[in-house]
Write a protein that holds these residues in place. Structure first.
Motif: not given
Length: 341
Positions: A18-20, A73-74, A80-82, A318-320
């Motif tokens: 749902h965070m997506l 933006a990226m 968000i994916l993290t 994703f975080f890095i």
């Protein structure tokens, strides 16, 4: 190494998908960012026309600004994916570890009839040989041994010392106990060896070639096994028809063809009551197959009971990348300011 930087999101599932939905906010934020940039009031005023003002500008600076915006933006998308807690579905799932999964007690009939020669060289030697092969196939399971004739004893408590256990299996011989076949004693002693600190999966493999003719009622021992949530696999050993069997006579022991009489009904009842299974072994090969099937049944049972371990979170890529995109945008922005100066 590449998997540590893999952000191909289609190779991932998410614990918090749902965070997506927050990804939809990125173009909205970019729109407002561009709007604010265009409507921001500058501190310098020019009297020249717009065309003349544009002629003073450097064209590639515009693309740098777009690159900075894209990097931010990226960065937001990766962050968000993290937050959606990804895990990689392309990595093979961990194999189930059966170590410390099963407590097994082998309860083997050592009565005189086990010397019958319908097996080569006799039932007992084949039973011992196949039992040792079964022990060799164990990986981390505690295995013990109970031997019974007209009474029963613990030859080896449940142990990981397989060499000691196999030595005790090799040492099984008839004639050390009261004569007879006390299936109830063989099962009852095996149940008592499965202590309260036994592992969650408890199994008894009860092997006999006859019918109970002494000792306690086998079904009472089966009830005890059921109470302790112990599964009992029963094996009847012996060919159909007649078998050369040692018989004690005034002139010593002689071999006579004796009918094979296995109380299959009671063995089936014991197995059914304890949620186990009854098998009939008529030769060494079939006995090996029985042990192999018991092994498969228990592993399948452990798989069914095994609480699947959730795949580990894969936050690092994703975080890095979020940090790298942010640093790139910040660095280029600082460089742009220096160029402007």
């Amino acid at each position: 190494m590449s998997r540590y930087f893999n952000i191909f999101f289609w190779e991932y599932d998410f614990y918090n998908p749902h965070m997506l939905w927050l990804l939809l906010a990125i173009p909205v934020l970019l729109f407002f960012w561009e709007y604010l940039q265009k409507t921001r009031v500058g501190q310098l005023k020019y009297a020249n026309s717009e065309q003349e003002q544009l002629s003073y500008s450097i064209g590639w600076v515009r693309y740098i600004r777009w690159g900075i915006t894209t990097c931010y933006a990226m960065s937001m998308a990766c962050l968000i994916l993290t937050l959606a807690e990804p895990y990689n579905t392309s990595i093979d799932p961990p194999k189930i570890d059966y170590k410390n999964g099963i407590d097994i007690i082998l309860s083997i009939d050592a009565s005189g009839s086990m010397l019958a020669q319908d097996f080569d060289p006799n039932r007992l030697e084949v039973a011992k040989r196949v039992a040792k092969k079964f022990v060799d196939s164990r990986k981390g399971d505690r295995v013990g041994l109970v031997v019974y004739e007209g009474e029963a004893y613990t030859a080896c408590p449940a142990t990981l010392d397989y060499k000691l256990l196999k030595d005790q299996i090799t040492a099984i011989e008839p004639g050390y106990l009261e004569p007879g076949t006390a299936i109830g004693s063989g099962l009852g002693v095996a149940v008592t060896r499965l202590r309260s600190d036994s592992l969650p999966s408890k199994v008894i493999i009860l092997l006999t070639d006859g019918s109970s003719n002494t000792g306690p009622d086998p079904m009472e021992a089966a009830e005890l096994a059921k109470q302790k949530k112990c599964k009992v696999y029963t094996i009847g050993v012996g060919a159909n028809g007649m078998a050369p069997t040692p018989v004690q006579t005034p002139f010593g022991v002689i071999y006579q063809n004796v009918p094979v009489e296995i109380d299959e009904a009671i063995l089936r009842d014991i197995a059914k009551l304890t949620n186990g299974k009854y098998f009939r072994a008529q030769d060494e090969k079939s006995l090996e197959k029985i042990y192999a099937e018991i092994d498969k049944l228990e592993k399948r049972k452990m798989e069914d009971q095994h609480l699947a371990v959730e795949p580990p979170l894969t936050l690092f890529p994703f975080f890095i990348w979020s940090m790298l995109f942010s640093l790139a945008a910040w660095g280029v922005q600082r460089l742009k300011f220096k160029l402007d100066d």
